[in-house]
Design an enzyme around this catalytic site. Structure first.
Site, PDB file in Angstrom:
ATOM      1  N   GLU A  51      -3.763   4.210  -9.836  1.00 29.06           N
ATOM      2  CA  GLU A  51      -2.869   4.762  -8.819  1.00 29.06           C
ATOM      3  C   GLU A  51      -2.292   3.669  -7.927  1.00 29.06           C
ATOM      4  OE1 GLU A  51      -6.394   7.732  -9.124  1.00 29.06           O
ATOM      5  OE2 GLU A  51      -6.032   5.597  -9.432  1.00 29.06           O
ATOM      6  N   CYS A  82      -7.707   5.843  -3.357  1.00 27.64           N
ATOM      7  CA  CYS A  82      -6.415   6.173  -3.966  1.00 27.64           C
ATOM      8  C   CYS A  82      -5.787   7.399  -3.316  1.00 27.64           C
ATOM      9  CB  CYS A  82      -6.575   6.348  -5.470  1.00 27.64           C
ATOM     10  SG  CYS A  82      -7.008   4.796  -6.292  1.00 27.64           S
TER      11      CYS A  82
END
Length: 150
Positions: A51, A82
């Protein structure tokens, strides 16, 4: 275009590198503007999550850290770090392939993206894609087999 399938292709890139197979794709107006796969072992960097890499690439593509109007497709539920990056980058929609019962930051363990104390406008969609679960399950089965044989 199935963006989760493209995220799975990213996860397969990680698998090829013997990384935990997680992939992410950032999309704006139907176009991919950022992709990433897990590179923690390769880069020896705890921040090198799929991510984070995809968000960084998307920000560079747009020339802006604000990713309003963007969606991110992730094969595994983002961890707290994330999830925080998704909230901070102002991504509008998050599509999750499978949950993470150990480190999930979007509802499984904690829910950072829907926390009433955080100004988050990220809309979460759980897709429960069996391919996302299987690639991870198979990876960890293989890791256990390898460790038993050594």
């Amino acid at each position: 275009m199935n963006f989760m399938d493209i995220a799975l292709e990213e996860a397969k890139r990680a698998l090829y590198l013997k990384e935990v197979p997680i992939g992410a794709v950032v999309v704006k107006d139907g176009n991919i503007i950022g992709k990433g796969h897990n590179l923690r072992e390769t880069l020896k960097n705890p921040l090198a999550h799929a991510e984070i890499i995809a968000i960084k690439e998307a920000s560079e593509t747009l020339g802006n850290w604000r990713l309003n109007g963007c969606s991110i497709y992730v094969t595994l539920e983002p961890c707290i770090m994330c999830a925080g990056a998704i909230v901070q980058s102002r991504i509008s929609k998050l599509y999750i392939g499978t949950f993470d019962p150990n480190l999930g930051g979007c509802g499984s363990v904690v829910d950072l993206v829907n926390n009433k104390y955080i100004n988050s406008n990220t809309e979460v969609h759980w897709l429960y894609d069996s391919k996302c679960s299987e690639i991870l399950k198979d990876f960890f089965i293989d890791i256990r087999k390898e460790s038993k044989s050594h």
